[in-house]
Design a protein around this motif. Structure first.
Motif, PDB file in Angstrom:
ATOM      1  N   GLU A 207      -7.558  -0.502   8.135  1.00 49.88           N
ATOM      2  CA  GLU A 207      -6.186  -0.986   7.909  1.00 49.88           C
ATOM      3  C   GLU A 207      -5.973  -1.594   6.519  1.00 49.88           C
ATOM      4  N   PHE A 208      -7.042  -1.815   5.752  1.00 49.61           N
ATOM      5  CA  PHE A 208      -6.898  -2.518   4.468  1.00 49.61           C
ATOM      6  C   PHE A 208      -6.667  -1.587   3.282  1.00 49.61           C
ATOM      7  N   ASN A 209      -6.465  -0.311   3.557  1.00 51.50           N
ATOM      8  CA  ASN A 209      -6.139   0.640   2.488  1.00 51.50           C
ATOM      9  C   ASN A 209      -7.190   0.601   1.364  1.00 51.50           C
ATOM     10  N   LEU A 210      -8.451   0.780   1.764  1.00 55.51           N
ATOM     11  CA  LEU A 210      -9.548   0.732   0.795  1.00 55.51           C
ATOM     12  C   LEU A 210      -9.786   2.127   0.219  1.00 55.51           C
ATOM     13  N   ILE A 211     -10.078   2.183  -1.069  1.00 57.66           N
ATOM     14  CA  ILE A 211     -10.347   3.481  -1.711  1.00 57.66           C
ATOM     15  C   ILE A 211     -11.593   4.108  -1.085  1.00 57.66           C
TER      16      ILE A 211
END
Ligand code: OSB
Ligand code: MG
Length: 368
Positions: A207-211
């Motif tokens: 959910e943290f939109n990590l690359i």
């Protein structure tokens, strides 16, 4: 032909500007071995051995690397002239592993070769970029310190931020970071802090939109990483698990990752790094250049390899002053607007600052 007539190994030591803290421990001081090779015409090439003082990241240390270089690699190279640095992989194949020791010598030969040819190292390697994309690493156990550093690094221009995580702090850190910096290009590096048992927990990181998430599982967990990747949206990047072209082939075959962190030292030098780059490009695996809290010589080798066309993601490539009060090279490496210029002088394009080297050299040995 390059006949190596003289070699010098210098063990150097310098404190970091601030401690570098991961779940595996804290690095406050950095030792390294600077390798100098001198050929029949007096042309000198420089390499840096990036093993740490203790074997926390890989099994090599400054002392094991010094031993391998002094007692095996340098004697071999000095008795057997080579035409091109790519030939060294074969010449050194009589030594198992010890990739950082090999890389220290191999990278020095690439610098020497490029100087002999009168062309930049990046060109010898097939580089096409004039500048490389820079990224910074946040390695602290304090949330407030992490937020402060992210603010500082992103306003100074770094293209992406990487933060060290572990099961103890991940959610708390990422929630706090995303609250203040919802859009900052962010990735995490776990340095093997998790096991497959943590799969449900790791899924909550999606959910943290990590690359990407770098090296969640153990070094040898190539099968387990493939299982994990199937259940995660966030791309997995392998770091410690990749020490050779063969490791990359296995990872691709199994689907263990979508991204590979290429560190010249960890894979035994520039030739292997280049081959891994080519293989990844062919298989549509993204690559970027990893860092080792290194000094300017290793940084310069990293900049050269990162100029290859496949390095499309910002790496752990930072200014000289990111970790050091005063680096060992001239000119210093500088990040501007998120980029570092690839030098166009012969070889590395940087020279050793001899005054600085003298201040920080603990021990030096010459071989003739
Ligand atoms: O896991 O990528 C790693 C530094 C030392 C050892 C291992 C790692 C790192 C980094 C890169 O995270 C730090 C840097 O050089 O900027
Ligand atoms: Mg890593």
């Amino acid at each position: 032909m390059m006949y190596i007539k003289k070699a010098r190994l210098s063990i150097i030591s310098m404190p970091l500007k601030k401690p570098f803290s991961t779940h595996l421990g804290v690095v406050k001081n950095r030792e390294a071995i600077i390798v100098e090779l001198i050929d029949q015409d007096g042309v000198a090439g420089f390499g840096e051995t990036v093993a740490f003082s203790s074997p926390w990241y890989t099994e090599e240390t400054v002392k094991t690397a010094f031993h391998i270089q002094k007692d095996f690699l340098l004697p071999k190279l000095m008795e057997q002239p080579v035409e091109h640095p790519r030939d060294l992989t074969n010449v050194f194949s009589f030594i198992r592993r010890n990739e950082m020791a090999k890389s220290g010598v191999e990278t020095a030969l690439w610098d020497l070769y490029s100087k002999r040819m009168g062309k930049p190292l990046s060109e010898s390697l097939g580089g096409t970029r004039n500048e490389v994309l820079a990224g910074a690493v946040v390695a602290t156990q304090s949330i407030n310190e992490a937020l402060r550093q992210i603010e500082q690094f992103s306003t100074s221009g770094y293209e992406r931020i990487k933060i060290k995580i572990s099961p103890e702090n991940d959610i708390e850190f990422l929630k706090a970071i995303r609250k203040v910096f919802p859009d900052v290009p962010l990735m995490v590096d776990a340095n093997s802090a998790y096991t497959l048992q943590d799969i449900e927990h790791l899924r909550t990181l999606d959910e943290f939109n990590l690359i990407m998430i770098e090296q969640p599982l153990r070094v040898t967990d190539i099968v387990e990483h493939a299982k994990l990747q199937k259940q995660l949206q966030t791309p997995i990047c392998l770091d410690e698990s990749i020490t050779s072209v063969h490791d990359v082939k296995s990872a691709i075959q199994l689907g263990s990752c979508q991204v590979v962190n290429i560190k010249v030292g960890r894979v035994g030098g520039l030739q292997n790094a280049k081959q891994i780059h080519d293989l990844c490009v062919e298989n549509e695996i993204a690559v970027w250049c990893g860092g080792m809290i290194e000094f300017g010589i290793s940084k310069a080798h990293s900049i050269a390899i990162a100029s290859l066309p496949g390095f499309s993601i910002p790496g752990d490539l930072s200014s000289s002053n990111h970790y050091w009060e005063e680096d060992i090279i001239e000119p210093l490496i500088e990040m501007k607007n998120g980029k570092i210029v690839v030098p166009n002088g012969p070889g590395l394009g940087f020279s050793l600052n001899l005054k600085r080297m003298k201040e920080i050299t603990l021990y030096k040995e010459e071989f003739v």
